[in-house]
Structures are given as C-alpha cells and as structure tokens.
Design an enzyme around this catalytic site. Structure first.
Site, short mmCIF file in Angstrom:
data_model
loop_
_atom_site.label_atom_id
_atom_site.label_comp_id
_atom_site.label_asym_id
_atom_site.label_seq_id
_atom_site.Cartn_x
_atom_site.Cartn_y
_atom_site.Cartn_z
N HIS A 70 -5.64 2.62 0.99
CA HIS A 70 -4.91 3.81 1.44
C HIS A 70 -5.59 4.50 2.62
O HIS A 70 -4.95 4.78 3.64
CB HIS A 70 -4.76 4.82 0.31
CG HIS A 70 -4.16 4.27 -0.95
ND1 HIS A 70 -3.19 3.31 -0.93
CD2 HIS A 70 -4.39 4.52 -2.26
CE1 HIS A 70 -2.84 3.01 -2.17
NE2 HIS A 70 -3.56 3.73 -3.00
N ASP A 98 0.90 -1.14 0.00
CA ASP A 98 0.00 0.00 0.00
C ASP A 98 0.93 1.19 0.00
O ASP A 98 1.51 1.54 1.03
CB ASP A 98 -0.88 0.00 1.26
CG ASP A 98 -1.90 1.12 1.19
OD1 ASP A 98 -1.51 2.23 0.80
OD2 ASP A 98 -3.07 0.88 1.51
N HIS A 99 1.11 1.81 -1.18
CA HIS A 99 2.21 2.79 -1.27
C HIS A 99 1.98 4.01 -0.37
O HIS A 99 2.91 4.73 -0.07
CB HIS A 99 2.48 3.18 -2.72
CG HIS A 99 1.50 4.13 -3.33
ND1 HIS A 99 0.31 3.74 -3.86
CD2 HIS A 99 1.54 5.47 -3.48
CE1 HIS A 99 -0.33 4.78 -4.33
NE2 HIS A 99 0.38 5.86 -4.10
P1 NDP Z 1 -2.41 -2.18 -16.50
O1 NDP Z 1 -3.84 -2.21 -16.93
O2 NDP Z 1 -1.49 -1.22 -17.18
O3 NDP Z 1 -1.86 -3.67 -16.62
C1 NDP Z 1 -0.51 -4.05 -16.45
C2 NDP Z 1 -0.14 -5.11 -17.45
O4 NDP Z 1 -0.83 -6.31 -17.15
C3 NDP Z 1 -0.52 -4.77 -18.86
O5 NDP Z 1 0.52 -4.04 -19.49
C4 NDP Z 1 -0.75 -6.13 -19.49
O6 NDP Z 1 0.45 -6.54 -20.12
C5 NDP Z 1 -0.99 -7.05 -18.33
N1 NDP Z 1 -2.35 -7.60 -18.42
C6 NDP Z 1 -3.49 -6.91 -18.61
N2 NDP Z 1 -4.55 -7.75 -18.64
C7 NDP Z 1 -4.04 -8.98 -18.45
C8 NDP Z 1 -4.62 -10.27 -18.40
N3 NDP Z 1 -5.93 -10.45 -18.52
N4 NDP Z 1 -3.80 -11.31 -18.22
C9 NDP Z 1 -2.48 -11.16 -18.07
N5 NDP Z 1 -1.88 -9.96 -18.13
C10 NDP Z 1 -2.65 -8.89 -18.31
O7 NDP Z 1 -2.43 -1.98 -14.93
P2 NDP Z 1 -1.53 -1.07 -14.01
O8 NDP Z 1 -0.12 -1.22 -14.44
O9 NDP Z 1 -2.14 0.25 -13.91
O10 NDP Z 1 -1.76 -1.75 -12.58
C11 NDP Z 1 -1.23 -3.00 -12.24
C12 NDP Z 1 -1.62 -3.29 -10.80
O11 NDP Z 1 -1.13 -2.29 -9.95
C13 NDP Z 1 -3.14 -3.28 -10.57
O12 NDP Z 1 -3.43 -4.24 -9.61
C14 NDP Z 1 -3.41 -1.90 -10.02
O13 NDP Z 1 -4.52 -1.87 -9.20
C15 NDP Z 1 -2.16 -1.67 -9.21
N6 NDP Z 1 -1.83 -0.26 -9.02
C16 NDP Z 1 -1.64 0.56 -10.08
C17 NDP Z 1 -1.29 1.89 -9.89
C18 NDP Z 1 -1.02 2.79 -11.03
O14 NDP Z 1 -0.74 3.97 -10.78
N7 NDP Z 1 -1.09 2.33 -12.26
C19 NDP Z 1 -1.11 2.45 -8.53
C20 NDP Z 1 -1.30 1.48 -7.48
C21 NDP Z 1 -1.65 0.18 -7.73
P3 NDP Z 1 0.47 -7.53 -21.38
O15 NDP Z 1 -0.79 -7.33 -22.13
O16 NDP Z 1 1.70 -7.12 -22.08
O17 NDP Z 1 0.55 -8.89 -20.76
C1 BG6 Z 2 -3.52 4.32 -6.56
C2 BG6 Z 2 -4.89 4.37 -7.16
O1 BG6 Z 2 -3.43 3.28 -5.64
O2 BG6 Z 2 -3.26 5.54 -5.89
C3 BG6 Z 2 -5.01 5.54 -8.10
O3 BG6 Z 2 -5.11 3.15 -7.87
C4 BG6 Z 2 -4.65 6.82 -7.40
O4 BG6 Z 2 -6.34 5.63 -8.61
C5 BG6 Z 2 -3.31 6.68 -6.74
O5 BG6 Z 2 -4.61 7.86 -8.36
C6 BG6 Z 2 -2.99 7.88 -5.90
O6 BG6 Z 2 -1.66 7.78 -5.46
P1 BG6 Z 2 -0.82 9.10 -5.19
O7 BG6 Z 2 0.44 8.60 -4.58
O8 BG6 Z 2 -0.63 9.75 -6.53
O9 BG6 Z 2 -1.64 9.95 -4.28
#
Ligand code: NDP
Ligand code: BG6
Length: 525
Positions: free
Chosen positions: A272, A209-210
């Site tokens: 969070h 949980d960042h």
């Molecule tokens: P994305 O939607 O960008 O997915 C990440 C990667 O997962 C994609 O590039 C894809 O790569 C792969 N992917 C997508 N669908 C599938 C599938 N069905 N099966 C296998 N691989 C799949 O997500 P995020 O990077 O935004 O988030 C990843 C995790 O981190 C989530 O759980 C999110 O809640 C969490 N998170 C994200 C934050 C953010 O700021 N983005 C902040 C905090 C938490 P490919 O198609 O190349 O396999």
């Molecule tokens: C992530 C959420 O965990 O936290 C995002 O998935 C949100 O929706 C983000 O924007 C907020 O993080 P920060 O550090 O930018 O406040």
C-alpha cells in the site's frame, strides 16, 4: 507589550469552505462488466466475508454487476451452499447497507463447495459443478479465480487450478486475482511469480492492492496532471518533504497466524504505502494508459535509494503495541493477542525515511509510517512545501511563517486540503493559518465505489491500471528485503522493536527520530 506577546495567530488553523461545490455536468458514466463466474479460494475466511462479499453485494445493489454472474466459494471447511449463504448474509448485515430485496437476488448467485486444494479429483468435480452453474447463469465460461487464502498456499492452488482443468480450455481467458502480500521477500515473490506465470500469462494475473482502488489515491494522478498549478511546484525546488501515513486504531483482528509471519513492513509498506508513494512521485506518462502508468511507477520504485544497513537506525524506527485504551476501550497488547507468541518481536509500527534518487526528487525526504492500535485512524499524503525564501513580515510578526501544506486525505474521509496564510481582518498586520477544504463526496450525485468494489469491477472489466505488475511487486520487495533480513537476523545494530501504548501516537522513538530530522509528524488536524 510586543506584538510577539500578542495573540495574533489563530491556533489551530481554521478551515474555510471553498464555496458551494456544484458538480459540473453529469456524473461519469459507469462501465458495466460482462458475464463471469468468480471462484473464491478461501471463501470461509475473513477477507471473503469482510471485503469481497460486501463489495460484490454493493456492485449488485448499484446495478453494476450483470445478471449473468455467480460466485462459487471454495474452502476446506465443511459447509453446504445454504450454510455458506447464511454465513455471508450475517457478514453483509454486519457490514451495513443490507437490503432484503437485493439479498434475495444476490443469494441465488452464491454457491459453495468444500475442497482440499491438493485433491485434483475433488477439483475436477468442482469444475463440473461450475460448468453446470455456468450454463444456468449464462456466464459464457468466463472465470475469475480469486486467491483469498494465506499466501503460503497460493502456489499449490495455482498448480491445482491448471492440473484439474479448472482454468478452462483456452477459449475463454481465465483471470487470476492474487491478494497481497505476494510472497514474504524477494526470493519467495519471484518463486511465486514463476509458478503463476508458468500456468497463466501476466495479462491474466491481477495483483490486488486495494489502496489503489481508493478514490483519493486514484485522484493523485488527476490532481497532479489535470491541473496546471501543482505540477510546476511538485519537485525538490519547492517541496521540503513528503509524509505518507496510514494510522489504524484496529489491532490485528484475529489474523495472528498471518501477521506473525508478516509484520507491518510486509503488511503495509511493501504494497500500500510504496504504491501510494509511487503515484505521488512518478513522472507523467504520455497518455493515461494502464501500462504507461505502471511503467512510470516502476521507475520510481527503481530509483529508491537503498537504506544503508550500517546506519539503519537513522532511517527506520519499529514499534509494537502494548495494552492500552483505544476509543475508550481497554485493548490487549500485541503479545497478548490470541495466536501471538509471548516473546514476539514482530513490529506493528514502522516509520521510515527514504529518498528517490532522480532529477525531480534528489534529497527530498519521504517519511512513511504506519501502525496498528494508534490513537486515530487516518491515512494521508502530505506534501510540505518549503518556507518562503524571504521573511518579508519578520519585523511585524517576529516569528517564521509556517510552510504551506497540501494534504491528500485518504481516510477516514476523502478530502483535499491546502494550508496557507491569510491576513486576519482588522487594522493590524497579523496572519492566520487556514485550510482550503474539498470533500470528495459533497456535491457529487453519482455512484461512489469503495476500494474493493473498484478493484473487483476493474478486474471484471480487464482494466489493469489499478493492479500491481510483476516488476512493481518485485522492486518493492527488492527495496525491503535487505532491511527485513537484517532486522530478522538479530545482528547487533539491527533496529529494536520499541513498545508503545495502544491508543498513543506510536513509540516515542519515532518522535525523537523526526525531531532529529528537524521536522515534526503531521497530526490529523
Ligand atoms: P484467513 O486467515 O481468514 O484465511 C482465509 C481462508 O483460507 C481460511 O478461511 C481458510 O479456510 C483458508 N486457509 C487457511 N489456512 C490454509 C491452508 N494452510 N491451506 C489452505 N487453506 C487455508 O485470511 P484472510 O481472509 O484474512 O486473508 C486472505 C488473504 O487476503 C491473505 O493473503 C491476506 O494477506 C489478504 N488480505 C486480507 C485482508 C483482510 O482484511 N482480511 C486485507 C487485504 C489482504 P478453510 O480452512 O476453510 O480452508
Ligand atoms: C490490509 C492489511 O491490506 O489493509 C491490514 O492486511 C490493514 O492489516 C488493511 O488493516 C488496511 O486497509 P484499510 O482499507 O482498512 O485502510
């Protein structure tokens, strides 16, 4: 002219410096992690590009990461290591703080392998590649698996890591990093945990949980328990209420696929906000030890009073943004975002009242709120104290003296502010509100780590204080799941999703809600 008509208060409150901050002693010594390989699943995604890689780059730039380290990105996207490096370089340049010389070193530690996680043979082949790189980088077989994919595929990946032998031979303890949200309700969180804990021990699991990595969030414990002056007041006798706010100007940033399944309660409240609340409300542990700190947080989550569903509208307000202007730019409404259903009822804003049923907090309301596309980006914990018990200045001032407020600002700047009253200089008895203001970074010469840098470093060091334990995650889900079920059931009486303009402070219903409570929302003043 009565004194009341006179201008005897300064509005808005003035900020006063608390004096030149001289760092006492040397900056804290940093810990340095040992050799390790980080294997990132979903390495082609948003999280990897925007958070994980910039954090690892900064740890390299700060000379914290050992030379014996490398990153193996994995995802389904067809790419070779060179294309992966180009993608990451672009992301790092965009993140700021790019340094050619450091990139030269960092890029030599980056590899990529295209895999389908259901293909065990492909993962075994990836395992051979990892073993080869381990020999080259001298990482001693220490592996950290980072699940950066949508949560729906976590279980499959965990099973595949084990089935393909990627988790090693038991000589070195592999670690697994799981991003929030771990599941989408209590049942799915438990199902995920049972898969994870069938393949790894709880000790090996790091639920990120960042927010817990943010300096001011960590500092809640230092402020409360390293100072004698706050804790005696930190209870129902002196505190009127607490407000925890995470306001964002961002929208959903091309994450519709995820956000449509999550909404603000799963995205921000389950993790969070409830984690921050637990730190603000917990009892002091006997010593600062990861398990004891987490034990105390758990007790807070266990004491959350269930929200009565038959009167949920007195406890919860939901909202969704429509088109509006944010930072001078016209932005689309949630339903116009790419990938969002035209009739989506997913909330992007929520404000909730909750109570902690224990000796310290009985009947002190905690108001928690978070929303996207609001007018300001700010996150804070505001402790509002009760008003003075006796109106000593009533004849002179003809109005009530506002309460003292202690504000722990988390974003955009990390500060602590205390609002109190002083006499205005001069012959008249008149008050002014002032803020004592402390900035974290001012006067500090040591290294400051961002939230992801902190949690990644702690994971490599094996320090679990900032990670969520299985029971903590489940208790948060246990609190929210009945509400989520009720909201999503569409039953009569379930809260409506009120529309608010992007760039506003949220739905007017949230203002009406807090007014009915006899209070007002804090603005980021
Ligand atoms: P994305 O939607 O960008 O997915 C990440 C990667 O997962 C994609 O590039 C894809 O790569 C792969 N992917 C997508 N669908 C599938 C599938 N069905 N099966 C296998 N691989 C799949 O997500 P995020 O990077 O935004 O988030 C990843 C995790 O981190 C989530 O759980 C999110 O809640 C969490 N998170 C994200 C934050 C953010 O700021 N983005 C902040 C905090 C938490 P490919 O198609 O190349 O396999
Ligand atoms: C992530 C959420 O965990 O936290 C995002 O998935 C949100 O929706 C983000 O924007 C907020 O993080 P920060 O550090 O930018 O406040």
């Amino acid at each position: 002219m009565s004194l009341k008509d006179d201008k005897y208060r300064n509005d808005p409150p003035q900020t006063i410096r608390i004096g030149k901050i001289e760092p006492t002693g040397e900056p804290c010594e940093e810990f340095y992690p040992g050799p390790a390989a980080m294997i990132i699943f979903g390495a082609s995604g948003d999280l990897a590009r925007r958070k994980i890689m910039p954090a690892l780059f900064k740890l390299t730039r700060s000379k914290i990461l050992t030379e014996n380290f490398f990153i193996m990105g994995m995802a389904r996207t067809e790419m070779d290591s060179d294309s992966f490096r180009r993608m990451i370089e672009a992301a790092l340049r965009e993140a700021g703080g790019f340094d050619e010389a450091i990139w030269e070193r960092f890029s030599k530690k980056l590899y990529y392998k295209t895999v389908d996680y259901t293909d065990i043979k492909a993962l075994e082949e990836a395992g051979r590649l990892i073993a080869e790189k381990e020999r080259a980088h001298g990482t001693n077989g220490n592996r950290i698996f980072y699940l950066a994919t949508p949560p729906s595929v976590y279980e499959g990946i965990i099973e595949s890591i084990k089935a393909s032998g990627l988790s090693g031979n038991g000589e070195n303890q592999a670690r697994v990093v799981i991003e929030k949200p771990s599941g989408r309700d209590l049942e799915s969180a438990r199902a995920l945990d049972s898969v994870v804990l069938r393949n790894f021990t709880e000790e090996q699991v790091f639920r990120i949980d960042h927010y817990l990595g943010k300096e001011t969030v960590q500092n809640i414990l230092m402020l409360r328990f390293a100072n004698a002056i706050f804790e005696p007041l930190w209870n129902r006798r002196y505190i009127d209420h607490v407000q925890i706010t995470v306001a964002e100007t961002n929208g959903i940033e091309k994450r519709a696929g995820y956000y449509e399944q999550a909404g603000v309660l799963r995205d921000m409240f389950q993790n969070h906000i409830l984690q921050v609340l637990a730190l603000a409300a917990m009892e002091p542990p006997s010593i600062y030890d990861p398990e004891l700190v987490r034990d105390e947080k758990i007790k807070v989550l266990r004491a959350l009073r269930p929200v009565p569903l038959n009167e949920i509208n007195n406890w919860l307000v939901l909202g969704q943004y429509v088109e509006g202007e944010v930072d001078g730019r016209l932005v689309p409404g949630y339903r116009e975002e790419e990938g969002v259903a035209k009739d989506s009822e997913v909330p992007t804003y929520a404000a909730m009242k909750l109570f902690i049923d224990n000796w310290r907090w009985q009947d002190v309301p905690f108001y928690i709120r978070s929303g996207k596309r609001l007018n300001k980006r700010f996150s804070e914990v505001a402790i509002q104290f009760k008003s003075v018990p006796h109106r000593l200045f009533r004849e002179t001032l003809k109005e009530d003296i506002g309460p003292n407020t202690l504000i722990l600002k988390i974003q955009p700047e990390e500060r602590i502010q205390l609002r109190f009253h002083t006499k205005n200089p001069g012959s008249r008895v008149c008050l002014r509100d002032v803020f004592m203001d402390f900035s974290y970074t001012e006067g500090y010469k040591g290294l400051t780590l961002g939230a992801y840098e902190r949690v990644l470093l702690d994971c490599m060091l094996g320090d679990k204080t900032l990670f969520v334990r299985k029971d903590g995650a489940e208790l948060s889900w246990a609190f929210l799941t009945p509400m989520l079920d009720f909201i999503e059931s569409g039953y009569a009486g379930a809260p409506e999703v009120n529309l608010y303009r992007a760039g506003s402070s949220g739905p007017v219903e949230a203002d009406k809600f807090i007014t009915r409570e006899g209070r007002s929302w804090r603005d980021d003043g």
